[in-house]
Design an enzyme around this catalytic site. Structure first.
Site, PDB file in Angstrom:
ATOM      1  N   HIS A  77       0.912  -1.224   0.141  1.00 24.93           N
ATOM      2  CA  HIS A  77      -0.046   0.346   0.122  1.00 24.93           C
ATOM      3  C   HIS A  77       1.066   1.355   0.418  1.00 24.93           C
ATOM      4  CE1 HIS A  77      -4.067  -1.455   0.511  1.00 24.93           C
ATOM      5  NE2 HIS A  77      -2.788  -3.127   1.168  1.00 24.93           N
ATOM      6  N   ASP A  95       3.306   9.567  -0.848  1.00 24.62           N
ATOM      7  CA  ASP A  95       2.041   8.955  -0.721  1.00 24.62           C
ATOM      8  C   ASP A  95       2.510   7.412  -1.419  1.00 24.62           C
ATOM      9  OD1 ASP A  95       0.323   7.848   1.190  1.00 24.62           O
ATOM     10  OD2 ASP A  95      -0.443  10.171   1.075  1.00 24.62           O
TER      11      ASP A  95
END
Ligand code: F6P
Length: 459
Positions: free
Chosen positions: A158, A367
């Site tokens: 992730h 991110d």
């Protein structure tokens, strides 16, 4: 159809620490994925116990069956606070200056992966498809293989995968990546992280890599690595947005920011999110456009996260000091330009806050994806949509290229983008939003799960 067994550190069970809004996108995304797939979700309860029970606590809530175990204090310290969040997290977010390495935490990480393999072994049946998630459990697939499991086992990361030159600063990096190659399919959030992974495999391991298919052949084993951008549960999010709670939150935001444009930021309090840099960008906006502090109110929702880790305590202090200083400088008796809220909020409240805000400021320094950007888009009024300002270093930027993309390290770019968003004509806002919304709506959580699980069955 075979069952899906999902394994992740964080599980959305009601009692889990961090469950109220601080859990990031992963837990919410998996909750949605599990609802449509018969199966079980196994992970840490978020609780500490001196002598954790060997039997997972199995519960079914709202159509999702979860199995969780507690962890001993030493395991939490070495595996979660230590290797996962003080070594891998900073390194994978390109912060080798913050990455710490110690033999003890490395051993704790391996020990907890063994423990999860032991406990998961009792839950997995021969026909099950197993889907392991995130940096906490990179070696888990290999540990399951060592116990004789021949099931299809996939892994999804992730967070970003760092460039090889940074990754090799991790002691025993080869050992870690070799374990990852025991999965049948490895998923990344976007092509950039995928490319870095394939580069590492080719350059450092000497693996045979086929860029077109993502096939990696190493020591007689074959695995596939591909990109699968995660999405939000679009329909569910819209239905939540239809609730009284969402409308009330929208009203509260609107009435408290009357005559000013609300700008919103929603982030776990994490150094990767670029919060001090964002506040500097706002200060630059006030400096360059002196009327700016009467035009806008910035609302930063930042639930604290990983509070036992020193770098997280520091980022909180930095942000508090900066927010206080800038508010001191730019406030007037009737205007406080920055509202800084350390509390988590429900999905409905967030929907209302996004909708009431004409600018969404999402500026992480790095991110994996960033689902706040997607939620902000999904919550907009189609007839009068707000503007998304997005960091080019978020995985989401590869899909959401119709946002105003900025370099989050540049105060000037943030300041300029805020000005541009405030001045943007309705027509342009609508044209940009139409494209952004189509992407968020279509490349949703269901598509993400289906694509990954389908490929895992097919490779
Ligand atoms: O999405 C990345 C991630 O680390 C998830 O694995 C995690 O659930 C989320 O952020 C929040 O972090 P934590 O579980 O450490 O509170």
């Amino acid at each position: 159809m075979s069952r899906l067994v999902v394994i992740s550190n964080r599980v959305a069970v009601p009692k889990a620490r961090g469950a109220s809004g601080a859990q990031g996108g992963l837990a919410g995304a998996l909750n949605a994925a599990l609802k449509t797939n018969d199966g079980i979700w196994f992970g840490w309860s978020g609780e500490e116990a001196a002598n954790p029970s060997a039997e997972p606590d199995v519960q079914t809530h709202d159509g999702v069956t979860t199995a969780t175990i507690d962890l001993a204090p030493q395991d939490i310290e070495e595996y979660y606070n230590g290797y996962a969040n003080s070594t891998l997290w900073p390194l994978f977010h390109y912060r080798i200056d913050l990455a710490e390495y110690s033999r003890e935490t490395g051993k704790g990480y391996e020990r907890v992966n063994e423990l999860f393999a032991d406990r998961a072994a009792g839950l997995i049946e021969p026909d099950d498809t197993v889907w392991v998630h995130d940096y906490h459990f990179m070696p888990l697939g290999e540990r399951l293989r060592a116990r004789g499991f021949e099931n299809r086992i996939g892994f999804f990361l992730h967070i970003p995968w760092p460039p090889t030159r940074l990754f090799t600063s991790l002691p025993y990096h080869e050992r870690l990546v070799r374990t990852v190659l025991h999965y049948d399919l490895i998923g990344f959030q976007c092509n950039e992280w995928l490319e870095s992974f394939l580069h590492y495999c080719r350059k450092e391991l000497g693996a045979e890599v086929d860029d077109a298919t993502g096939k990696v052949t190493f020591e007689g084993r074959t695995t596939y690595a591909r990109s699968y951008p995660i999405g939000i549960d679009y329909d569910h999010f819209q239905s939540v947005g239809d609730s009284g709670e969402a409308r009330q939150a929208q009203q509260r935001m609107m009435s408290s920011t009357r005559h000013r444009t609300a700008i919103i930021g929603v982030d776990r309090l994490d150094y990767s999110k670029g919060l001090p840099e964002r506040i500097d960008g706002l200060a630059r906006f006030f400096e360059r456009f002196p009327e700016g502090n009467r035009e806008v109110i910035y609302v930063q929702i930042a639930p604290p996260s990983r509070e036992d880790v020193e770098s997280y305590q520091k980022i909180r202090e930095t942000l508090e000091a900066k927010t206080g200083r800038i508010n001191g400088e730019y406030s007037e008796i009737d205007v406080v330009p920055i509202r800084y809220v350390n509390k988590g909020h429900s999905m409905a409240e967030l929907y209302g806050c996004y909708r009431a805000s004409k600018i969404g400021l999402v500026t992480p320094l790095r991110d994996g994806m960033n689902l706040v950007a997607k939620e902000y888009v999904a919550a907009q009024d189609p007839d009068d949509p707000g503007v998304l300002i997005l960091s080019r270093f978020a995985g989401a930027a590869q899909q959401l290229s119709d946002a105003l993309l900025i370099n989050p390290y540049s105060n000037d770019e943030i300041a300029h983008a805020i000005r541009q968003a405030l001045d943007m004509p309705l027509e342009e806002r609508k044209a940009r939003w139409d494209k952004l919304n189509a992407c968020v709506r279509d490349e949703n959580i269901g598509a993400w799960t289906d694509n990954f699980v389908r490929d895992l069955g097919a490779v």
